[in-house]
Scaffold this active site. Structure first.
Site, PDB file in Angstrom:
ATOM      1  CB  THR A  76      -0.951   0.004   1.215  1.00 20.26           C
ATOM      2  OG1 THR A  76      -1.755   1.186   1.181  1.00 20.26           O
ATOM      3  CG2 THR A  76      -0.188  -0.028   2.527  1.00 20.26           C
ATOM      4  CG  HIS A 104       5.184 -11.262  16.783  1.00 19.80           C
ATOM      5  ND1 HIS A 104       6.168 -12.114  16.368  1.00 19.80           N
ATOM      6  CD2 HIS A 104       5.759 -10.470  17.725  1.00 19.80           C
ATOM      7  CE1 HIS A 104       7.289 -11.864  17.017  1.00 19.80           C
ATOM      8  NE2 HIS A 104       7.071 -10.855  17.847  1.00 19.80           N
TER       9      HIS A 104
END
Length: 499
Positions: A418, A470
């Site tokens: 993006t 994560h």
């Protein structure tokens, strides 16, 4: 008997929610006529009839969640009701499409025929009811315009499917409808057609525009005391749309008021506007991403000197040969693909207690539109040339703004890029596009003082931000990935040599 089943909805989509049924049991349908709307987490899609006949049974109700290939309905094969009615006129022939009841034998007068909101295009899922040209009791001919609908693209008129009398108006002006919504009921064949005096029930407002205003633009005009004679209508037959009125309002703010002594009604200080379906989907998916992933962001900066020099050196020759401009995004796509091959965790996703490693590199490119952010996907981007990437991105941007991107083009990506820099962003923390495990955020390029070989120099620098899940990507892997992207951009020859 023909079964209507849930079609394939994209690589990563396994279920959908049944939205609105556009037909009901007993209705006659034609081949390819839309039957029901299915909603996925990305877009809405209409499922059409695969055979002509009568809709005998609906097995999936509105609001049900259905999986791929699930049976939605059953159609009894046969000729359409309208053709049977023409050939024998019998009362037991299937009722014409949109008929809400079956008349008595030999009696077609008084038959109740529904007028429904039509489909306005693949990407148009709703419209606002504008101006009613008729009122209850008015007589109409076939193809007489009875009401206007306003979509985000244009204003369209809905015509009478039969001659008769307006028996009921179900949707008031200003309400929002979806394709297939019943707008009005016509009593077929009852009464003689009236002359052109049957006009909208609403009293015309005191404006200088020859064409009447629909509720949406009328509200803008009245609340801001606009003179409609100075507004150019872009709608059908020159009608003024809400967008035209808003544009005129912005233009008037830049000019001094012609009569400063006169009091001006500024209107309400707040306005409640219904979220578009795309905006609702964006909001839901972004919240799901935050609630699901263990999201973390790592940052770095990149010296864009090498890429900018390369681009400036070859941009004219590149455009002449490939008929497309050489931008920065193609370099980033290539750099990302190269880094993903080294750090496969970033190109993977979690499915329950399993990790799915992707051996293909389908890069989603976030494209901003007036209605919200969409993310079309470059398939096998690692195998594409810079020219192919630039052409695809240009095409995505153009079709994203016109709303013509397909559902398949926005599904199945393995990683997303993006670019907030085109809007002036210096730094941001992009949100993951689930179920992907990584997203790269680009930002604006600005000249900054940096140290190179113990010398302070001015270089075009860009901050990079990589958000990652994560749960699957460790800090070491995320940082290494971003460093590789930085190295590939600062020394593009690494990409050619596969280093």
């Amino acid at each position: 008997m023909t079964e209507i089943r849930v079609p394939t909805l994209g690589e990563s989509v396994t279920e959908a929610t049944v939205g609105q049924w556009l037909k009901k049991e007993g209705d006659t349908v034609a081949v390819d006529e839309p039957l029901v709307e299915l909603e996925t987490d990305k877009v809405s899609v209409n499922v059409s009839a695969t055979a002509a006949g009568v809709l005998k049974k609906i097995t999936a109700k509105e609001g049900d969640t259905v999986e791929l290939d699930a049976v939605l309905a059953e159609i009894e094969d046969g000729a359409t009701g309208s053709s049977k009615e023409k050939s024998n006129g019998k009362a037991d022939a299937p009722a014409p499409a949109k008929a809400s009841s079956t008349p008595a034998a030999g009696d077609s007068a008084g038959e109740q025929v529904e007028v429904v909101a039509p489909s306005s295009g693949e990407s148009v899922t709703e419209a606002d009811v504008g101006e009613w040209m008729v009122k209850v009791g008015d007589s109409v001919n076939v193809d007489d315009a009875i009401v206007s609908l306003e979509t985000d693209k244009a204003a369209v008129d809905v015509s009478a499917p039969v001659s008769g009398t307006i028996a009921e108006i179900r949707i008031e002006a200003g309400e929002t409808v979806t394709p297939g919504t019943v707008l009005a009921i016509i009593a077929k064949g009852a009464g003689a057609p009236k002359p052109t005096e049957s006009k909208p029930t609403a009293e015309p407002k005191s404006t200088t525009s020859a064409a009447p205003l629909s509720p949406a633009p009328r509200r803008v005009v009245e609340e801001n005391n606009l003179n409609t004679s100075g507004i150019s209508g872009t709608g059908k037959d020159g009608r003024i749309t809400k967008g035209d009125a808003l544009a005129a309002l912005e233009s008037s703010k830049a000019k001094p008021s012609p009569s400063p002594s006169a009091p001006r009604d500024l209107g309400p200080r707040e306005e409640r506007v219904k979220m578009s379906r795309l905006r609702q989907t964006i909001a839901r998916r972004l919240k799901e991403s935050q609630d699901t992933a263990a999201m973390l962001t790592t940052f770095n900066d990149v010296d864009m000197t090498a890429v900018m020099d390369l681009r400036n050196q070859y941009k004219d020759l590149f455009q002449k040969k490939h008929d497309v401009k050489l931008g920065f995004m193609s370099f980033f796509v290539k750099a990302v693909c190269h880094a993903l091959k080294e750090i496969p965790d970033v190109n993977a996703e979690i499915d329950g207690t399993d990790i799915i490693y992707k051996n293909h590199y389908d890069i989603g490119i976030a494209v901003g539109t007036e209605k919200g952010l969409v993310v079309p996907v470059l398939r096998d981007a690692d195998q594409m040339s810079l020219a192919e990437i630039e052409k695809s991105i240009a095409d995505f941007g153009k079709r994203g703004r016109t709303g013509s991107l397909t559902m398949e083009e926005m599904q199945g990506g393995t990683f997303t890029i993006t670019n907030g820099g085109i809007y002036g962003s210096m730094m941001s923390t992009p949100i993951l596009n689930m179920p992907q495990s990584g997203i790269l955020g680009m930002h604006r390029i600005e000249k900054r003082a940096v140290v190179v070989d113990d010398q302070i120099v001015i270089r075009p620098m860009m901050y990079l931000a990589m958000s990652y899940d994560h749960r699957i990507v460790d800090g070491k892997g995320a940082v290494t990935f971003l460093v590789r992207v930085k190295e590939n951009l600062e020394d593009p020859q690494r990409l050619l040599l596969d280093l």
